[in-house]
Design an enzyme around this catalytic site. Structure first.
Site, short mmCIF file in Angstrom:
data_model
loop_
_atom_site.label_atom_id
_atom_site.label_comp_id
_atom_site.label_asym_id
_atom_site.label_seq_id
_atom_site.Cartn_x
_atom_site.Cartn_y
_atom_site.Cartn_z
N LYS A 1 0.81 -1.21 -0.07
CA LYS A 1 -0.02 0.06 -0.10
C LYS A 1 0.74 1.38 0.04
CE LYS A 1 -0.67 0.11 5.00
NZ LYS A 1 -1.20 -0.42 6.22
N ARG B 1 -7.65 0.50 16.73
CA ARG B 1 -8.26 0.63 15.39
C ARG B 1 -9.27 -0.63 15.22
NH1 ARG B 1 -4.00 1.03 10.34
NH2 ARG B 1 -4.49 -1.05 10.29
C1 LIG Z 1 -0.51 -1.16 6.83
C2 LIG Z 1 -0.60 -2.43 7.22
C3 LIG Z 1 0.18 -3.40 7.63
C4 LIG Z 1 1.85 -3.22 7.34
O1 LIG Z 1 2.13 -2.29 8.20
P1 LIG Z 1 3.71 -1.63 8.19
O2 LIG Z 1 3.89 -1.13 9.54
O3 LIG Z 1 3.90 -0.85 6.92
O4 LIG Z 1 4.70 -2.78 8.07
C5 LIG Z 1 -0.14 -4.73 8.03
N1 LIG Z 1 -1.37 -4.84 8.44
C6 LIG Z 1 -2.20 -4.04 8.48
C7 LIG Z 1 -3.77 -4.35 8.59
C8 LIG Z 1 -2.02 -2.83 7.72
O5 LIG Z 1 -3.10 -1.73 7.62
#
Ligand SMILES: *Cc1c(COP(=O)(O)O)cnc(C)c1O
Length: 347
Positions: free
Chosen positions: A35, A127
């Protein structure tokens, strides 16, 4: 053209390989999160070349982009899906992170093939996810009412919202639920969970890490560190100087708020040599930039102007020159999504 973001794919691939080898020793799968780069297929390809299995993104548009570039899944949707997006996801997504019974039933009724659901458990970051003390009931109840979709496991996320760190306690909350529901997949993310691995507090039941930042930037923003066994400067912002002048360091006269509605504070350091660069809040988060010129200091930014104090920089900097910056997670995110920033991928 400038500004531009230079993304070093070989560094990213080496970071992925390194993490894969660390995680596989503990029988943990690495899910490659794309992402941060809007699901750019080049990144997805770098993950795949390094040996990642599942690719994950928070937006179905990004997963679509990856799939249409000919890159194979399986694909995971890591934002709990909006009901209105479900019709657009069903041919695309193999794993969903979920937290609402209604969404699970909607997914179940929309599929004609088995899809896998990972039920999110909130262990305190606040969250997504069902609170850990209510999770078992909710998950078992959902599970018995599904026909084609299956709840194969549980997942959690810390760091991203509340800044919560992984601890023995909050890991135990997840593992207790995992055991009760006989989870096949126990999935954690993001990057901050690497701390738990390093500190030796990671329970052996955890068998999946969802990781983006560590691989893509070599950093852990929640843990506030460069990850020592990964490479940084994977992404560099290059921006062009459009003015260089000596000016006072404190604005003259009474001040209100700046263009972003903030009340900036400036220390009076006397006259300073300041460069203005043609990049701004629309393209970056100025707090997330670290100049590669030693002695340079980011002062502030408005929508389209970045002010850098270059008094202490050794090389002469003049109009038309390029300054380079390391970008943190938030500055990278904004730069990637700004149409005004060119992206250059190098090997
Ligand atoms: C963005 C995200 C991740 C990855 O997180 P990073 O800190 O970029 O490694 C993993 N799980 C969820 C649900 C996320 O939204």
């Amino acid at each position: 053209m400038f500004p531009r973001l230079v993304i070093d794919l070989s560094k990213i691939r080496r970071n992925t390989e390194k993490l894969l080898s660390i995680l596989s020793e503990k029988n943990i799968d690495l899910v490659g999160v794309t992402k941060l780069f809007m699901g750019n297929p080049k990144l997805a390809e770098a993950y795949k070349k390094a040996g990642v299995g599942i690719l994950a993104d928070s937006r179905f548009e990004n997963l679509r982009r990856i799939k249409e570039a000919g890159i194979e899944g399986p694909f995971m949707m890591i934002r709990i899906p909006p009901l209105s997006h479900i019709p657009k996801m069903m041919d695309l997504v193999d794993y969903f992170l979920v937290s609402e019974p209604e969404v699970c039933f909607k997914l179940d009724e929309s599929v004609d093939r088995p899809v896998k659901l990972i039920y999110m458990v909130d262990v305190g970051d606040l969250r997504e996810g069902v609170m850990y003390d209510k999770a078992v009931d909710e998950i078992l109840n959902v599970r018995k009412n599904l026909k084609k979709a299956a709840v194969v496991g549980v997942g959690t996320n810390v760091g991203c919202f509340g800044g919560v760190l992984p601890t023995k306690d909050n890991l135990k909350f997840l593992i207790d639920v995992a055991k009760e529901i006989e989870a096949e997949v126990v999935s954690v993310g993001g990057t901050v969970y690497l701390l738990a691995l390093e500190n030796g507090i990671l329970p052996s039941e955890i068998n999946q890490f969802r990781i983006g930042e560590a691989v893509l930037l070599g950093t852990d923003v929640t843990g506030n560190r460069d990850i020592p066994y990964l490479e940084q400067e994977t992404v560099i912002l290059e921006a062009e100087v459009i003015e260089v002048k000596w000016k006072p360091s404190k604005p003259i006269g009474p001040t209100g708020l700046d263009s972003m509605g903030r009340k900036p504070e400036f220390e009076d350091k006397g006259e300073r040599l300041r460069a203005i660069l043609a990049v701004g809040e629309q393209d970056i988060n100025p707090l997330g930039l670290k100049p590669l010129d030693e002695g340079a200091e980011v002062v502030h930014a408005s929508s389209d102007h970045l002010i850098v104090d270059i008094t202490e920089v050794e090389r002469p900097i003049k109009v038309g020159d390029i300054m380079r910056f390391r970008t943190n997670y938030s500055a990278t995110l904004r730069a990637v999504t700004s149409p005004y920033v060119e992206k250059v991928y190098i090997e």
